[in-house]
Design an enzyme around this catalytic site. Sequence first.
Site, PDB file in Angstrom:
ATOM      1  N   ARG A  70      46.006  39.499  44.940  1.00  0.00           N
ATOM      2  CA  ARG A  70      44.688  38.926  44.682  1.00  0.00           C
ATOM      3  C   ARG A  70      43.989  38.720  46.027  1.00  0.00           C
ATOM      4  NH1 ARG A  70      42.640  32.954  42.598  1.00  0.00           N
ATOM      5  NH2 ARG A  70      40.444  33.545  42.607  1.00  0.00           N
ATOM      6  N   HIS A  71      42.690  38.946  46.064  1.00  0.00           N
ATOM      7  CA  HIS A  71      41.944  38.746  47.306  1.00  0.00           C
ATOM      8  C   HIS A  71      42.095  37.320  47.824  1.00  0.00           C
ATOM      9  CE1 HIS A  71      38.794  36.393  45.335  1.00  0.00           C
ATOM     10  NE2 HIS A  71      38.828  37.280  44.352  1.00  0.00           N
ATOM     11  N   ARG A  82      35.431  41.483  48.974  1.00  0.00           N
ATOM     12  CA  ARG A  82      36.447  40.436  49.127  1.00  0.00           C
ATOM     13  C   ARG A  82      37.854  40.988  48.928  1.00  0.00           C
ATOM     14  NH1 ARG A  82      33.620  39.629  44.315  1.00  0.00           N
ATOM     15  NH2 ARG A  82      34.754  39.053  42.407  1.00  0.00           N
ATOM     16  N   GLU A 122      36.743  43.097  39.513  1.00  0.00           N
ATOM     17  CA  GLU A 122      36.828  41.906  38.676  1.00  0.00           C
ATOM     18  C   GLU A 122      36.025  42.133  37.395  1.00  0.00           C
ATOM     19  OE1 GLU A 122      38.133  39.525  37.231  1.00  0.00           O
ATOM     20  OE2 GLU A 122      38.386  38.142  38.912  1.00  0.00           O
TER      21      GLU A 122
END
Length: 213
Positions: A9-10, A59, A83
């Site tokens: 995950r970023h 991101r 996302e």
Amino acid sequence: MSCRLLFVRHGQSIGNFNRCFLGHTDLDLSELGYCQAELVGKYLSGTDIDKIYSSDLIRAYNTAVPLAHSKNQEIIKSKKLREIFAGQWEGLPLSVIAEKYKASYDIWRNNIGRAIPDGGEAILEVQKRIVDTVTQIALENDGNTVVIFTHATVIRTFFAFVEGKKSDEIKDLQWPSNASVSCAVFNDGEFKEDYYSRDNFLGNLGTSIPGGV
């Protein structure tokens, strides 16, 4: 046929820091998020990695950069790893969404498997998108280990699928924390979870953002 898949995950984004729902809104990492990106890159630097994939949103991409530099590898960007598209929620503070879109946001908070942001993508549409995309990546990488830098809803819905959860059970799986690593193995056409949301390597720099994205 076998492929090992690491999902990252970023790191904390500016949207996370400001408690906004980003979705496809393309804001960068926060200062802390850049520190987390360095730490996850260092954590994975000792792992043999064949390819690095990332959502094209900044991101996620900038979270991948330290690892790509350490491995001297390119980052393969894909819109399919983005996302959830949040429609009318895009870029709004969570407090505004909770007030303006109370009914749909209550579903998001309490039974996310049935959630649909107003004018946006349904959770189950996100899940299908990511399962199809990761399956294709796995099929193209027989015998390889790949890293996929992506987003909270993507990772949560994918691992809910791997765990065999029905839509009403997705809520039982926690959000992956910022810059955490989750692992699944694709073997003979099936995914199996190894671990989920590992972030101990972040020390006291770990963050888990309410709302997820």
